[in-house]
Write an enzyme that holds these catalytic residues in place. Structure first.
Site, PDB file in Angstrom:
ATOM      1  N   ASP A  10     -31.688 -93.229  61.452  1.00 18.59           N
ATOM      2  CA  ASP A  10     -31.287 -91.899  60.998  1.00 18.59           C
ATOM      3  C   ASP A  10     -31.318 -91.843  59.478  1.00 18.59           C
ATOM      4  O   ASP A  10     -30.288 -91.737  58.798  1.00 18.59           O
ATOM      5  CB  ASP A  10     -29.900 -91.562  61.543  1.00 18.59           C
ATOM      6  CG  ASP A  10     -29.888 -91.464  63.059  1.00 18.59           C
ATOM      7  OD1 ASP A  10     -30.900 -90.984  63.615  1.00 18.59           O
ATOM      8  OD2 ASP A  10     -28.894 -91.864  63.686  1.00 18.59           O
ATOM      9  N   LYS A  32     -35.199 -95.618  67.258  1.00 22.32           N
ATOM     10  CA  LYS A  32     -34.996 -94.218  67.608  1.00 22.32           C
ATOM     11  C   LYS A  32     -35.310 -93.357  66.403  1.00 22.32           C
ATOM     12  O   LYS A  32     -34.787 -93.576  65.310  1.00 22.32           O
ATOM     13  CB  LYS A  32     -33.552 -93.965  68.050  1.00 22.32           C
ATOM     14  CG  LYS A  32     -33.265 -92.497  68.378  1.00 22.32           C
ATOM     15  CD  LYS A  32     -31.830 -92.265  68.795  1.00 22.32           C
ATOM     16  CE  LYS A  32     -30.883 -92.156  67.633  1.00 22.32           C
ATOM     17  NZ  LYS A  32     -31.004 -90.845  66.908  1.00 22.32           N
ATOM     18  N   ASP A  59     -35.938 -88.855  69.816  1.00 23.28           N
ATOM     19  CA  ASP A  59     -34.681 -88.247  70.230  1.00 23.28           C
ATOM     20  C   ASP A  59     -34.550 -86.851  69.630  1.00 23.28           C
ATOM     21  O   ASP A  59     -33.855 -86.643  68.631  1.00 23.28           O
ATOM     22  CB  ASP A  59     -33.529 -89.158  69.775  1.00 23.28           C
ATOM     23  CG  ASP A  59     -32.155 -88.603  70.091  1.00 23.28           C
ATOM     24  OD1 ASP A  59     -32.034 -87.839  71.070  1.00 23.28           O
ATOM     25  OD2 ASP A  59     -31.210 -88.930  69.355  1.00 23.28           O
ATOM     26  N   LYS A  61     -33.987 -84.011  71.797  1.00 24.52           N
ATOM     27  CA  LYS A  61     -33.069 -83.267  72.671  1.00 24.52           C
ATOM     28  C   LYS A  61     -33.522 -81.826  72.899  1.00 24.52           C
ATOM     29  O   LYS A  61     -32.769 -80.867  72.622  1.00 24.52           O
ATOM     30  CB  LYS A  61     -31.651 -83.289  72.099  1.00 24.52           C
ATOM     31  CG  LYS A  61     -31.056 -84.675  71.913  1.00 24.52           C
ATOM     32  CD  LYS A  61     -29.620 -84.570  71.404  1.00 24.52           C
ATOM     33  CE  LYS A  61     -28.981 -85.921  71.156  1.00 24.52           C
ATOM     34  NZ  LYS A  61     -29.530 -86.598  69.959  1.00 24.52           N
ATOM     35  N   LEU A  62     -34.713 -81.637  73.418  1.00 26.63           N
ATOM     36  CA  LEU A  62     -35.223 -80.287  73.634  1.00 26.63           C
ATOM     37  C   LEU A  62     -34.323 -79.509  74.592  1.00 26.63           C
ATOM     38  O   LEU A  62     -33.786 -80.060  75.559  1.00 26.63           O
ATOM     39  CB  LEU A  62     -36.647 -80.336  74.182  1.00 26.63           C
ATOM     40  CG  LEU A  62     -37.758 -80.405  73.121  1.00 26.63           C
ATOM     41  CD1 LEU A  62     -37.686 -81.682  72.310  1.00 26.63           C
ATOM     42  CD2 LEU A  62     -39.129 -80.272  73.790  1.00 26.63           C
ATOM     43  N   ASP A  64     -34.537 -75.347  75.790  1.00 25.22           N
ATOM     44  CA  ASP A  64     -35.045 -73.991  75.604  1.00 25.22           C
ATOM     45  C   ASP A  64     -35.506 -73.486  76.959  1.00 25.22           C
ATOM     46  O   ASP A  64     -35.307 -74.151  77.980  1.00 25.22           O
ATOM     47  CB  ASP A  64     -36.187 -73.981  74.577  1.00 25.22           C
ATOM     48  CG  ASP A  64     -36.257 -72.690  73.777  1.00 25.22           C
ATOM     49  OD1 ASP A  64     -36.215 -71.617  74.405  1.00 25.22           O
ATOM     50  OD2 ASP A  64     -36.345 -72.748  72.542  1.00 25.22           O
ATOM     51  N   ILE A  65     -36.148 -72.336  76.995  1.00 23.70           N
ATOM     52  CA  ILE A  65     -36.656 -71.840  78.267  1.00 23.70           C
ATOM     53  C   ILE A  65     -37.745 -72.789  78.766  1.00 23.70           C
ATOM     54  O   ILE A  65     -38.405 -73.481  77.977  1.00 23.70           O
ATOM     55  CB  ILE A  65     -37.182 -70.395  78.139  1.00 23.70           C
ATOM     56  CG1 ILE A  65     -38.377 -70.320  77.181  1.00 23.70           C
ATOM     57  CG2 ILE A  65     -36.059 -69.458  77.674  1.00 23.70           C
ATOM     58  CD1 ILE A  65     -39.051 -68.959  77.176  1.00 23.70           C
ATOM     59  N   PRO A  66     -37.945 -72.863  80.079  1.00 23.62           N
ATOM     60  CA  PRO A  66     -38.879 -73.852  80.627  1.00 23.62           C
ATOM     61  C   PRO A  66     -40.279 -73.828  80.021  1.00 23.62           C
ATOM     62  O   PRO A  66     -40.843 -74.886  79.715  1.00 23.62           O
ATOM     63  CB  PRO A  66     -38.918 -73.502  82.122  1.00 23.62           C
ATOM     64  CG  PRO A  66     -37.560 -72.948  82.384  1.00 23.62           C
ATOM     65  CD  PRO A  66     -37.209 -72.156  81.153  1.00 23.62           C
ATOM     66  N   THR A  68     -41.320 -72.861  77.060  1.00 28.14           N
ATOM     67  CA  THR A  68     -41.330 -73.371  75.690  1.00 28.14           C
ATOM     68  C   THR A  68     -41.210 -74.891  75.675  1.00 28.14           C
ATOM     69  O   THR A  68     -41.912 -75.581  74.927  1.00 28.14           O
ATOM     70  CB  THR A  68     -40.180 -72.741  74.882  1.00 28.14           C
ATOM     71  OG1 THR A  68     -40.390 -71.325  74.806  1.00 28.14           O
ATOM     72  CG2 THR A  68     -40.107 -73.320  73.479  1.00 28.14           C
ATOM     73  N   THR A 119     -21.838 -88.252  73.142  1.00 28.44           N
ATOM     74  CA  THR A 119     -20.723 -89.195  73.037  1.00 28.44           C
ATOM     75  C   THR A 119     -19.691 -88.757  72.004  1.00 28.44           C
ATOM     76  O   THR A 119     -18.625 -89.361  71.904  1.00 28.44           O
ATOM     77  CB  THR A 119     -21.232 -90.613  72.692  1.00 28.44           C
ATOM     78  OG1 THR A 119     -22.086 -90.553  71.547  1.00 28.44           O
ATOM     79  CG2 THR A 119     -21.990 -91.201  73.861  1.00 28.44           C
ATOM     80  N   ARG A 181     -20.303 -99.820  69.562  1.00 25.20           N
ATOM     81  CA  ARG A 181     -19.746-100.339  68.320  1.00 25.20           C
ATOM     82  C   ARG A 181     -19.276-101.773  68.531  1.00 25.20           C
ATOM     83  O   ARG A 181     -18.889-102.144  69.646  1.00 25.20           O
ATOM     84  CB  ARG A 181     -18.542 -99.484  67.860  1.00 25.20           C
ATOM     85  CG  ARG A 181     -18.901 -98.040  67.492  1.00 25.20           C
ATOM     86  CD  ARG A 181     -19.676 -97.989  66.201  1.00 25.20           C
ATOM     87  NE  ARG A 181     -19.922 -96.645  65.710  1.00 25.20           N
ATOM     88  CZ  ARG A 181     -20.992 -95.924  66.002  1.00 25.20           C
ATOM     89  NH1 ARG A 181     -21.910 -96.419  66.821  1.00 25.20           N
ATOM     90  NH2 ARG A 181     -21.167 -94.724  65.484  1.00 25.20           N
ATOM     91  N   GLN A 190     -17.752 -91.097  66.934  1.00 28.71           N
ATOM     92  CA  GLN A 190     -17.925 -91.296  68.366  1.00 28.71           C
ATOM     93  C   GLN A 190     -16.556 -91.316  69.047  1.00 28.71           C
ATOM     94  O   GLN A 190     -15.607 -91.915  68.551  1.00 28.71           O
ATOM     95  CB  GLN A 190     -18.649 -92.625  68.642  1.00 28.71           C
ATOM     96  CG  GLN A 190     -20.007 -92.749  67.967  1.00 28.71           C
ATOM     97  CD  GLN A 190     -21.099 -91.954  68.646  1.00 28.71           C
ATOM     98  OE1 GLN A 190     -20.848 -91.189  69.560  1.00 28.71           O
ATOM     99  NE2 GLN A 190     -22.325 -92.145  68.209  1.00 28.71           N
ATOM    100  N   ARG A 211     -25.258 -96.855  62.765  1.00 30.33           N
ATOM    101  CA  ARG A 211     -24.554 -97.329  61.574  1.00 30.33           C
ATOM    102  C   ARG A 211     -24.052 -98.770  61.635  1.00 30.33           C
ATOM    103  O   ARG A 211     -24.058 -99.455  60.606  1.00 30.33           O
ATOM    104  CB  ARG A 211     -23.412 -96.364  61.258  1.00 30.33           C
ATOM    105  CG  ARG A 211     -23.906 -95.061  60.627  1.00 30.33           C
ATOM    106  CD  ARG A 211     -22.860 -93.963  60.663  1.00 30.33           C
ATOM    107  NE  ARG A 211     -22.669 -93.470  62.029  1.00 30.33           N
ATOM    108  CZ  ARG A 211     -21.842 -92.467  62.337  1.00 30.33           C
ATOM    109  NH1 ARG A 211     -21.128 -91.880  61.398  1.00 30.33           N
ATOM    110  NH2 ARG A 211     -21.737 -92.058  63.586  1.00 30.33           N
TER     111      ARG A 211
END
Length: 232
Positions: A10, A32, A59, A61-62, A64-66, A68, A119, A181, A190, A211
């Site tokens: 990240d 990731k 990652d 995380k889509l 939306d409407i199917p 799209t 989480t 962790r 978290q 992290r």
């Protein structure tokens, strides 16, 4: 693919990501790529890391409407990632459309998993903000069953729920678990967490660790500790 530790990269730039990954000389971590890095650098960062030999969990995380989501997944299928995901809350129709879009002409596709509950969400927040009154474990299990029935390969869930997901959906149904962790580490934002060793014991297939590795004074040592506790 067997059990593995996925390192959450990240970072805000390609340079920061590559500088971090160049610390790892013994083995190339499964990484990731989330919204922060993907939105900063676009698909080229995926191509770069694949070319360098890293497995990739994209990652995004889509949700939306199917139609799209189907079209978006068709684009992502060309990036040759190993795992990608969407929100189970998007409904069965959306998840089935996602599989259609993600499947290439030769019939291959990346693994597709569904986010059940983040989480960072606990029972209080789920009831207050989402108006979902059922126990969080039951909600996760219901979403997992819906994802399996839609044809997905697994779910993203807290390690606390990995065991019940396996019981409900079978051992072959993947559980990818953030919220991991070290016992002596900070939990940050978290809410539902476990150690790598506990996640292994309960049945997680992959743990996603950010992290505790990326912000460690010695990231390689922290990564190897995760490998020892979860994989070895």
């Amino acid at each position: 693919m067997g059990k593995d530790v996925i390192v959450a990269c990240d970072f805000q730039s390609k340079k920061a990501t590559l500088d971090f990954l160049e610390l790892f000389t013994e083995r190339k971590p499964f990484v990731k790529i989330g919204m922060e890095l993907y939105y900063a650098e676009g698909p080229d960062i995926v191509r770069e890391l694949k070319a360098r030999g890293h497995k990739i969990f994209l990652d995004l995380k889509l949700h939306d409407i199917p139609n799209t989501v189907k079209k978006a997944m068709a684009v992502l299928s060309k990036l040759d990632v190993d795992i990608t995901n969407l929100h189970a809350a998007g409904t069965s129709a959306m998840m089935k459309a996602a599989i259609e879009g993600l499947t290439r002409e030769d019939g291959t596709r990346p693994l597709l998993i569904a986010v059940t509950q983040l989480t960072s969400t606990d029972q209080e927040a789920m009831e207050r903000d989402l108006l979902i009154k059922e126990p969080i474990g039951e909600v996760v299990m219901h979403y997992a069953k819906t994802a399996k029935n839609a044809g997905l390969d697994g779910v993203v869930c807290s390690p606390l729920e990995a065991g019940i997901v396996k019981e409900a959906c079978g051992k072959a149904f993947l559980t990818v678990t953030p919220g991991v962790r070290f016992a002596d580490g900070d939990t940050g934002d978290q809410k539902r967490v476990m150690t790598p060793a506990e996640a292994k014991k309960i049945g997680s297939d992959y743990i996603v660790v950010g992290r505790p590795i990326t912000a460690a004074s010695d990231p390689v040592a922290a990564y190897e500790r995760c490998i020892r506790e979860f994989v070895d």
